[in-house]
Design a protein around this motif. Structure first.
Motif, mmCIF file in Angstrom:
data_model
loop_
_atom_site.group_PDB
_atom_site.id
_atom_site.type_symbol
_atom_site.label_atom_id
_atom_site.label_comp_id
_atom_site.label_asym_id
_atom_site.label_seq_id
_atom_site.Cartn_x
_atom_site.Cartn_y
_atom_site.Cartn_z
ATOM 1 N N THR A 168 -7.287 -50.473 -51.066
ATOM 2 C CA THR A 168 -7.418 -49.078 -50.657
ATOM 3 C C THR A 168 -8.108 -49.004 -49.296
ATOM 4 N N GLU A 183 -10.555 -47.137 -48.512
ATOM 5 C CA GLU A 183 -12.002 -47.118 -48.721
ATOM 6 C C GLU A 183 -12.574 -48.536 -48.762
ATOM 7 N N ARG A 184 -11.929 -49.416 -49.506
ATOM 8 C CA ARG A 184 -12.406 -50.792 -49.610
ATOM 9 C C ARG A 184 -12.286 -51.518 -48.273
#
Length: 225
Positions: free
Chosen positions: A2, A4-5
């Motif tokens: 993702t 975010e990661r």
């Protein structure tokens, strides 16, 4: 992974890189007893070593750019979108600055301590051009020839470039910005930051196009009849 990661990986990787660059610079200067060559060596080895570790660990997550010049190169190659590239750069810059602050805390330095080390002039700018052009070229060529060797190749390249370039190879706009906050062995005066970044980005663009041409697969056309 993702977004975010990937952003967390870019933030943490650049944080760790700058904590190493500044922390080892402070330690090296304190232990070198005025010997600049020994201090530089003490700064060089940890920086090259941590790059191998960080690229190995975070490469599968975010690609382990840790460098707006590298992100620019991959954006030009259309391997990352414009929005993601912009967020990568923000994560890298803020991660690097916080990494500097962390090193200052560890060594009891003022948290925000703008550098007074002048790094300017044609020789320094030429050094940054060579360092950044070579770094981007190393990454692109290694991805083509032996992707698993990228962590070691980048770590070794930066280790060498610390010594063969006049600028000691910043080769990274996020690193350059962050090092402006540190009046230590590894610092750069804030007034000199913009010129370094301009040269780094220009070198990254030229390296992207040059190695794109150099490494391009030729199409073989077989005539019929």
């Amino acid at each position: 992974m993702t977004l975010e990661r990937r952003l967390v990986a870019e933030w943490l990787g650049t944080f760790s890189l700058l904590a190493t660059v500044i922390g080892s610079g402070i330690m090296a200067e304190r232990l070198a007893d005025g010997n600049v060559a020994i201090a530089l060596l003490g700064n060089t080895i940890p920086t090259g070593a941590i790059l191998v570790v960080l690229i190995t660990v975070f490469g599968p997550i975010s690609g382990a750019h840790f460098n707006p010049a590298v992100t620019l190169s991959f954006w030009l190659r259309r391997e990352i979108g414009g929005r993601d590239a912009g967020l990568y750069v923000l994560a890298q810059i803020f991660g690097g600055i916080i990494g500097v602050f962390a090193a200052h805390v560890m060594f009891d330095n003022p948290i925000i301590d703008p550098s007074t080390t002048a790094r300017t002039g044609l020789g320094q700018w030429a050094g940054e051009f060579v360092a950044t052009f070579g770094l981007v070229g190393t990454i692109l060529a290694c991805l083509k020839a032996q992707p698993k060797a990228v962590p070691m190749a980048v770590g070794l390249y930066i280790t060498a470039a610390y010594w063969f370039t006049s600028s000691t190879s910043f080769a990274n706009p996020a690193v350059t910005i962050a090092r402006g906050f540190s009046d230590t062995f590894a610092g750069i005066a804030p007034a000199d930051v913009a010129a370094f970044i301009a040269v780094q980005l220009m070198a990254a663009m030229l390296a992207t196009y040059f190695f794109g041409w150099l490494l391009r697969d030729e199409k073989i056309v077989v005539a019929k009849g």
